[in-house]
Scaffold this active site. Structure first.
Site, PDB file in Angstrom:
ATOM      1  N   HIS A 239      -5.260  -5.057  -6.649  1.00  0.00           N
ATOM      2  CA  HIS A 239      -3.949  -4.496  -6.313  1.00  0.00           C
ATOM      3  C   HIS A 239      -2.835  -4.933  -7.273  1.00  0.00           C
ATOM      4  CE1 HIS A 239      -5.785  -2.681  -2.966  1.00  0.00           C
ATOM      5  NE2 HIS A 239      -5.629  -3.639  -2.064  1.00  0.00           N
TER       6      HIS A 239
ATOM      7  N   HIS B 297      -0.592   0.954   1.302  1.00  0.00           N
ATOM      8  CA  HIS B 297      -1.556   0.104   2.007  1.00  0.00           C
ATOM      9  C   HIS B 297      -1.165  -0.099   3.471  1.00  0.00           C
ATOM     10  CE1 HIS B 297      -4.647  -2.967   2.437  1.00  0.00           C
ATOM     11  NE2 HIS B 297      -4.974  -2.844   1.157  1.00  0.00           N
TER      12      HIS B 297
ATOM     13  N   GLU C  64      -6.558   4.541   2.015  1.00  0.00           N
ATOM     14  CA  GLU C  64      -5.738   4.520   0.809  1.00  0.00           C
ATOM     15  C   GLU C  64      -6.180   5.629  -0.157  1.00  0.00           C
ATOM     16  OE1 GLU C  64      -5.909   0.249  -0.547  1.00  0.00           O
ATOM     17  OE2 GLU C  64      -7.055   0.188   1.329  1.00  0.00           O
TER      18      GLU C  64
END
Length: 382
Positions: free
Chosen positions: A136, A210, A348
């Site tokens: 991420h 998220h 996602e």
């Protein structure tokens, strides 16, 4: 009997619910102007603001910290509202803890193997924050920065425009990347996300959101009884570090087959090596539609107890389904409840994990003069 969203909102208004919580006519005439308030301060004194939006029966609260969706409230089949996203009630927890609750993710959503990739013959080393891999965007990804936020109303829509500039070399990524993300609540209560980015050097980009969903309500317990359908006949198997092997495997005959509606928990405890690697589901689905010019419906999530239903449309080729496997009872959420394994799930929309190292995956390279664009739409009903 299932009711459509308009019927639910009208029923809530008749009962006095919408009139008191939505300002009476917000759902009928378009959303009210976004409201800004101080949420907290960082250790260096930087102010973090919370923006509140209401439209079409949906209520959204967003932080300037990481573009975080702190709460998202929608009605059930009887018009009763609950927050259906996990989060914290204070800025200190968002800063100190890293479950990515409700955050904007970048520069690269999901994992890059060993935090390394080669582009145009040059190798790059990224921030490593998930074992030996980068997750991420690294240790200080887009979720851990204060974004510039402006509220807007446009016709019957209401929303926020968020800006963040990631400088050349941040977390090891090449190029100064200018990111713009627009959150829109439509008059129908849809939550739309439009992502844009430009760069001055060739780089890789994969932006996503998220949000942790529990359609029965944040802190209400397990989502294993939620019903899910995903329009994907293949997925990307992973190794023990949750890095894709490069295979596009068929979901048929595996716990990953959600082509027909089934509960999240139906096969989650099957003895399957892929489930063991992720301690549950933490995999990317290869959407049958591929990359499209506009968002197309790809997934439906429903809580049978409340009737709340989420439909997701995207132009992206992949969907990461994460079943909340690493929620371990150490986090206390906005409603004062402890979050445990399986108390929420993430859906996602994205390009595939580790694409910079997987030549057979769709490219995530962005070059100067190009604009990265992506759109995802969340539609709610009960």
């Amino acid at each position: 009997m299932e009711l459509n969203r308009r019927t639910v909102i009208a029923g809530a208004a008749a009962a006095g619910i919408a009139a008191t919580t939505l300002g009476g006519t917000a759902h009928a005439t378009g959303g009210r102007k976004p409201v800004k308030e101080l949420f907290g301060k960082l250790a260096d004194g930087t102010k973090v603001y919370r923006w509140s939006l209401e439209n079409g029966g949906t209520r959204l609260k967003v932080l300037s910290w990481g573009g975080v969706v702190q709460s998202l409230e929608i009605p059930d089949r009887h018009g009763r509202y609950k927050n259906v996203s996990l989060g914290f009630d204070n800025i200190e927890d968002y800063v100190a803890k890293t479950p990515y609750f409700g955050a904007l993710i970048g520069r690269y959503g999901n994992r890059i193997a060993k935090g390394q990739f080669t582009l145009d013959g040059k190798s790059y080393q990224l921030s490593v924050n998930d074992g030996v891999n980068s997750l991420h965007g690294g240790s200080q990804g887009f979720d851990k920065h204060v974004w510039d936020v402006e509220g807007f109303t446009s016709g019957s829509d209401v929303g926020l425009v968020l800006h963040y500039t990631s400088v050349d070399g941040e977390m090891g990524y090449p190029g100064t990347l200018k990111a713009k993300v627009t959150y829109t609540l439509t008059r129908h209560g849809d939550w739309r996300i439009d992502y844009e980015a430009t760069t001055d050097k060739a780089t890789v980009v994969n932006l996503t959101s998220h949000v942790y969903w529990n359609l029965a309500g944040e802190g209400s317990g397990s989502i294993y009884d939620h019903e899910l359908k995903i329009a994907a006949s293949r997925y990307t198997p992973v190794d023990s570090g949750l890095i894709p092997t490069g295979e596009l495997a068929k979901v048929a005959g595996t716990p990953f087959d959600f082509r027909h509606t089934k509960t999240v928990g139906e096969d989650i405890r099957v003895a399957n090596q892929q489930l063991l690697y992720g301690k549950g589901i933490d995999h990317n689905w290869v959407l049958d539609k591929g990359i499209t010019a506009k968002p197309e419906h790809i997934a439906t999530l429903r809580d049978p107890s409340s009737g709340r239903t989420l439909k997701i449309a995207t132009d992206q080729p992949g969907l990461q389904f994460y079943s909340g496997n690493f929620l371990d009872g150490t986090l206390v959420g906005t409603g004062g409840h402890i979050y445990r394994q399986g108390d929420a799930l993430c859906l996602e929309t994205q390009h595939f994990p580790d694409s910079p190292n997987q030549p057979k995956f769709p490219s995530t390279v962005l070059r100067p003069g190009e604009t990265y664009r992506s759109t995802t739409v969340h539609s709610f009903s009960a």
